[in-house]
Design an enzyme around this catalytic site. Sequence first.
Site, PDB file in Angstrom:
ATOM      1  N   LYS A  13       0.817  -1.210   0.000  1.00  0.00           N
ATOM      2  CA  LYS A  13       0.000   0.000   0.000  1.00  0.00           C
ATOM      3  C   LYS A  13       0.856   1.268   0.000  1.00  0.00           C
ATOM      4  CE  LYS A  13      -2.792   0.436   3.536  1.00  0.00           C
ATOM      5  NZ  LYS A  13      -2.809   1.762   4.203  1.00  0.00           N
ATOM      6  N   ARG A  88     -10.169   4.455   9.159  1.00  0.00           N
ATOM      7  CA  ARG A  88      -9.925   3.068   9.544  1.00  0.00           C
ATOM      8  C   ARG A  88     -11.203   2.321   9.868  1.00  0.00           C
ATOM      9  NH1 ARG A  88      -5.062   1.402   9.887  1.00  0.00           N
ATOM     10  NH2 ARG A  88      -3.376   2.810  10.470  1.00  0.00           N
ATOM     11  N   ARG A 127      10.512 -13.019   4.481  1.00  0.00           N
ATOM     12  CA  ARG A 127      11.452 -11.943   4.825  1.00  0.00           C
ATOM     13  C   ARG A 127      12.441 -12.392   5.900  1.00  0.00           C
ATOM     14  NH1 ARG A 127       8.529  -6.235   4.950  1.00  0.00           N
ATOM     15  NH2 ARG A 127       7.814  -6.893   7.022  1.00  0.00           N
ATOM     16  N   ARG A 160      11.921 -12.091  11.857  1.00  0.00           N
ATOM     17  CA  ARG A 160      11.281 -11.323  12.933  1.00  0.00           C
ATOM     18  C   ARG A 160       9.961 -11.988  13.307  1.00  0.00           C
ATOM     19  NH1 ARG A 160       9.555  -6.639  10.515  1.00  0.00           N
ATOM     20  NH2 ARG A 160       9.017  -5.749  12.521  1.00  0.00           N
ATOM     21  N   ARG A 171      -2.807 -11.000  12.074  1.00  0.00           N
ATOM     22  CA  ARG A 171      -2.964  -9.600  11.651  1.00  0.00           C
ATOM     23  C   ARG A 171      -3.974  -9.479  10.517  1.00  0.00           C
ATOM     24  NH1 ARG A 171       2.745  -7.955  10.110  1.00  0.00           N
ATOM     25  NH2 ARG A 171       1.837  -6.091   9.181  1.00  0.00           N
TER      26      ARG A 171
END
Length: 217
Positions: A13, A88, A127, A160, A171
Amino acid sequence: MRVVLVGPPGAGKGTQAQFIASHLSIPKISTGDIFRANVSGGTELGRLAKEYMDRGDLVPDEVTVAMVRDRLSEDDAKEGFLLDGFPRNVPQAEVLKKMLAEFGTSLDVVLNLVVEDDEVVRRLAGRRTCRSCGKVWHLVFDPPATEGVCDACGGELFQRDDDREETIRRRLEVYQEQTAPLISFYADEGILQGVDATGPVEEITHRAMSALRRFAD
Ligand SMILES: [Zn+2]
């Protein structure tokens, strides 16, 4: 044009916001940027927001809304803007609608970046971050020459917690729960436009621009 950009974590985004805003020659306005500007500028709202953030609390809607109002009142936003990170939720969307009506205008389009959950997981779970210099690599899209070692500094790479599959799926669930009502709100308003956010970055920008042209008049 007055555009709102929404999309799940991992949809790219931030990158798309930048490209689209520059194509349209309008300012990209993200809540993160507004917060930082108010805090570093030492405004009344910035001090208020910082008190909440320092306590680890969410900044209340009315503070965020007041900051957005200030920002949208600036000269560079008069002819259009791309909002990223606001609204939001539906109450914020209703406030934005009223605010723009006071300015004698309204939103043109809400772009919804659409990516399958599995694709988000594939992007984010690959990642690896360097312990020494913090550079982020990707097992598939940007692998280091030697597995587990940072090309830039020779440091050790690790995953991470935020990039673990279960964290990402949680999430995404939270995002869907919070955003579904917002998406319906804008669908009812007749200004929602979905954009397939898979594939190369430039292709996604191209799709977004074609979608926007359909709303520009
Ligand atoms: Zn490194």
